[in-house]
Design a protein around this motif. Sequence first.
Motif, PDB file in Angstrom:
ATOM      1  N   THR A 148      31.306  74.889 132.689  1.00  8.29           N
ATOM      2  CA  THR A 148      31.917  74.287 133.873  1.00  8.29           C
ATOM      3  C   THR A 148      30.853  73.512 134.629  1.00  8.29           C
ATOM      4  OG1 THR A 148      31.451  76.225 135.244  1.00  8.29           O
ATOM      5  CG2 THR A 148      33.617  76.139 134.167  1.00  8.29           C
ATOM      6  N   GLY A 149      31.307  72.630 135.453  1.00 13.96           N
ATOM      7  CA  GLY A 149      30.393  71.870 136.296  1.00 13.96           C
ATOM      8  C   GLY A 149      30.723  70.393 136.276  1.00 13.96           C
ATOM      9  N   LYS A 150      29.997  69.669 137.084  1.00 11.54           N
ATOM     10  CA  LYS A 150      30.173  68.220 137.189  1.00 11.54           C
ATOM     11  C   LYS A 150      29.181  67.561 136.239  1.00 11.54           C
ATOM     12  CE  LYS A 150      30.059  64.471 140.500  1.00 11.54           C
ATOM     13  NZ  LYS A 150      28.816  63.778 140.705  1.00 11.54           N
ATOM     14  N   ILE A 151      29.677  66.638 135.413  1.00  9.04           N
ATOM     15  CA  ILE A 151      28.841  65.964 134.428  1.00  9.04           C
ATOM     16  C   ILE A 151      28.630  64.512 134.843  1.00  9.04           C
ATOM     17  CG2 ILE A 151      28.608  65.272 132.015  1.00  9.04           C
ATOM     18  CD1 ILE A 151      30.663  67.467 131.353  1.00  9.04           C
ATOM     19  N   ASP A 152      27.377  64.093 134.913  1.00  6.42           N
ATOM     20  CA  ASP A 152      27.013  62.690 135.075  1.00  6.42           C
ATOM     21  C   ASP A 152      26.190  62.318 133.848  1.00  6.42           C
ATOM     22  OD1 ASP A 152      28.121  62.299 137.634  1.00  6.42           O
ATOM     23  OD2 ASP A 152      26.349  63.163 138.590  1.00  6.42           O
ATOM     24  N   ALA A 153      26.523  61.203 133.225  1.00  6.14           N
ATOM     25  CA  ALA A 153      25.781  60.794 132.038  1.00  6.14           C
ATOM     26  C   ALA A 153      25.821  59.278 131.896  1.00  6.14           C
ATOM     27  CB  ALA A 153      26.366  61.450 130.794  1.00  6.14           C
ATOM     28  N   TRP A 211      17.343  53.969 122.071  1.00  4.38           N
ATOM     29  CA  TRP A 211      18.370  54.252 123.070  1.00  4.38           C
ATOM     30  C   TRP A 211      18.133  55.648 123.612  1.00  4.38           C
ATOM     31  CZ3 TRP A 211      21.929  50.866 124.889  1.00  4.38           C
ATOM     32  CH2 TRP A 211      22.082  49.680 124.179  1.00  4.38           C
ATOM     33  N   GLN A 212      18.471  55.841 124.870  1.00  4.41           N
ATOM     34  CA  GLN A 212      18.368  57.156 125.503  1.00  4.41           C
ATOM     35  C   GLN A 212      19.700  57.506 126.144  1.00  4.41           C
ATOM     36  OE1 GLN A 212      15.166  56.772 128.325  1.00  4.41           O
ATOM     37  NE2 GLN A 212      13.641  57.432 126.843  1.00  4.41           N
ATOM     38  N   ILE A 213      20.024  58.782 126.050  1.00  3.86           N
ATOM     39  CA  ILE A 213      21.199  59.294 126.741  1.00  3.86           C
ATOM     40  C   ILE A 213      20.700  60.292 127.772  1.00  3.86           C
ATOM     41  CG2 ILE A 213      23.315  60.620 126.504  1.00  3.86           C
ATOM     42  CD1 ILE A 213      23.484  59.478 123.645  1.00  3.86           C
ATOM     43  N   LYS A 214      21.050  60.072 129.023  1.00  6.45           N
ATOM     44  CA  LYS A 214      20.652  60.943 130.132  1.00  6.45           C
ATOM     45  C   LYS A 214      21.881  61.705 130.605  1.00  6.45           C
ATOM     46  CE  LYS A 214      16.601  58.827 130.576  1.00  6.45           C
ATOM     47  NZ  LYS A 214      15.311  59.398 130.652  1.00  6.45           N
ATOM     48  N   ILE A 215      21.728  63.022 130.736  1.00  8.52           N
ATOM     49  CA  ILE A 215      22.853  63.885 131.108  1.00  8.52           C
ATOM     50  C   ILE A 215      22.427  64.804 132.252  1.00  8.52           C
ATOM     51  CG2 ILE A 215      24.461  65.661 130.310  1.00  8.52           C
ATOM     52  CD1 ILE A 215      23.916  64.616 127.441  1.00  8.52           C
ATOM     53  N   LYS A 216      23.304  64.922 133.237  1.00  7.25           N
ATOM     54  CA  LYS A 216      23.084  65.847 134.347  1.00  7.25           C
ATOM     55  C   LYS A 216      24.321  66.726 134.477  1.00  7.25           C
ATOM     56  CE  LYS A 216      22.543  65.876 139.376  1.00  7.25           C
ATOM     57  NZ  LYS A 216      22.469  65.023 140.566  1.00  7.25           N
ATOM     58  N   LYS A 249      22.273  75.095 140.550  1.00 15.12           N
ATOM     59  CA  LYS A 249      21.912  75.080 139.127  1.00 15.12           C
ATOM     60  C   LYS A 249      22.234  73.702 138.574  1.00 15.12           C
ATOM     61  CE  LYS A 249      24.449  78.714 138.911  1.00 15.12           C
ATOM     62  NZ  LYS A 249      25.267  79.845 138.690  1.00 15.12           N
ATOM     63  N   ILE A 250      21.185  72.950 138.259  1.00 15.43           N
ATOM     64  CA  ILE A 250      21.366  71.595 137.749  1.00 15.43           C
ATOM     65  C   ILE A 250      20.522  71.438 136.490  1.00 15.43           C
ATOM     66  CG2 ILE A 250      21.063  69.139 138.204  1.00 15.43           C
ATOM     67  CD1 ILE A 250      21.427  69.801 141.193  1.00 15.43           C
ATOM     68  N   GLY A 251      21.178  71.093 135.398  1.00 17.81           N
ATOM     69  CA  GLY A 251      20.478  70.829 134.141  1.00 17.81           C
ATOM     70  C   GLY A 251      20.394  69.333 133.901  1.00 17.81           C
ATOM     71  N   ILE A 252      19.198  68.850 133.649  1.00 22.95           N
ATOM     72  CA  ILE A 252      18.997  67.434 133.356  1.00 22.95           C
ATOM     73  C   ILE A 252      18.432  67.326 131.952  1.00 22.95           C
ATOM     74  CG2 ILE A 252      17.757  65.331 133.989  1.00 22.95           C
ATOM     75  CD1 ILE A 252      17.837  66.291 136.880  1.00 22.95           C
ATOM     76  N   TYR A 253      19.143  66.573 131.104  1.00 24.76           N
ATOM     77  CA  TYR A 253      18.768  66.422 129.710  1.00 24.76           C
ATOM     78  C   TYR A 253      18.549  64.945 129.392  1.00 24.76           C
ATOM     79  CZ  TYR A 253      20.653  71.134 129.144  1.00 24.76           C
ATOM     80  OH  TYR A 253      20.906  72.468 129.253  1.00 24.76           O
ATOM     81  N   SER A 254      17.691  64.711 128.421  1.00 23.93           N
ATOM     82  CA  SER A 254      17.460  63.366 127.917  1.00 23.93           C
ATOM     83  C   SER A 254      17.376  63.438 126.405  1.00 23.93           C
ATOM     84  CB  SER A 254      16.166  62.797 128.504  1.00 23.93           C
ATOM     85  OG  SER A 254      15.943  61.498 128.018  1.00 23.93           O
ATOM     86  N   TYR A 255      18.084  62.538 125.735  1.00 20.86           N
ATOM     87  CA  TYR A 255      18.067  62.486 124.281  1.00 20.86           C
ATOM     88  C   TYR A 255      17.794  61.056 123.860  1.00 20.86           C
ATOM     89  CZ  TYR A 255      19.434  62.970 119.431  1.00 20.86           C
ATOM     90  OH  TYR A 255      19.442  62.981 118.057  1.00 20.86           O
ATOM     91  N   GLU A 256      16.907  60.881 122.906  1.00 20.26           N
ATOM     92  CA  GLU A 256      16.529  59.556 122.448  1.00 20.26           C
ATOM     93  C   GLU A 256      16.794  59.433 120.952  1.00 20.26           C
ATOM     94  OE1 GLU A 256      12.619  56.665 122.620  1.00 20.26           O
ATOM     95  OE2 GLU A 256      12.750  58.396 123.934  1.00 20.26           O
ATOM     96  N   PHE A 257      17.312  58.268 120.551  1.00 20.23           N
ATOM     97  CA  PHE A 257      17.507  57.990 119.140  1.00 20.23           C
ATOM     98  C   PHE A 257      17.218  56.508 118.877  1.00 20.23           C
ATOM     99  CE2 PHE A 257      21.580  57.167 121.059  1.00 20.23           C
ATOM    100  CZ  PHE A 257      22.112  56.099 120.368  1.00 20.23           C
TER     101      PHE A 257
END
Length: 179
Positions: A112-117, A153-158, A168-176
């Motif tokens: 659950t939570g609010k997703i920003d990406a 490319w990078q995908i940023k997710i909060k 509680k905030i998780g910040i992720y970054s994925y690069e391909f």
Amino acid sequence: MKNEKKTFWPYGILLSIIACIVACGYTIYVCLDYPVYVDNSKFASYQEVDYKINEIDEAGDAFEAEFGKGEFLLFANGYEVKEEMNLRKKRVVKVADSNASFELLLKTKANTGKIDAFITRPDTSEYDAPFALKFAANGLISEPFKVSKKGRWQIKIKIDSSDENSTKIGIYSYEFFAR
């Protein structure tokens, strides 16, 4: 005829001063292309990140303690991408064809939570675009997407799973890399 020795140290000093001036100019030139004020890796302006870095780190630690670190899987045309490429500083990224239909899975216990990406290029914000994710049984899964250019490319997710008791905030970054 005198035995005169020529000294070149005044020229060395002059050349080193010129080299310092050129290096400073080149640094400014490079920084104009990569300004820090457009970096939104923490989903905030650099002033806000600078001011609230302790709160951001505490919220990230609380998120990680409850939900774990998370693991990314990239799919191209329905198949998991296995091919990798080495970047500088011993970083490894997944590689796939640029005309593929991509999907991303973020394995996390958060449900659950609010997703920003958003999806972006690491060198410019010109291609920034919102990125659609939804909660699934095994984490977050993206809608199929395509990339408009070849390259990194990078995908940023909060993920904001805060409640009235804690932040509680998780910040992720994925690069391909799309070839």
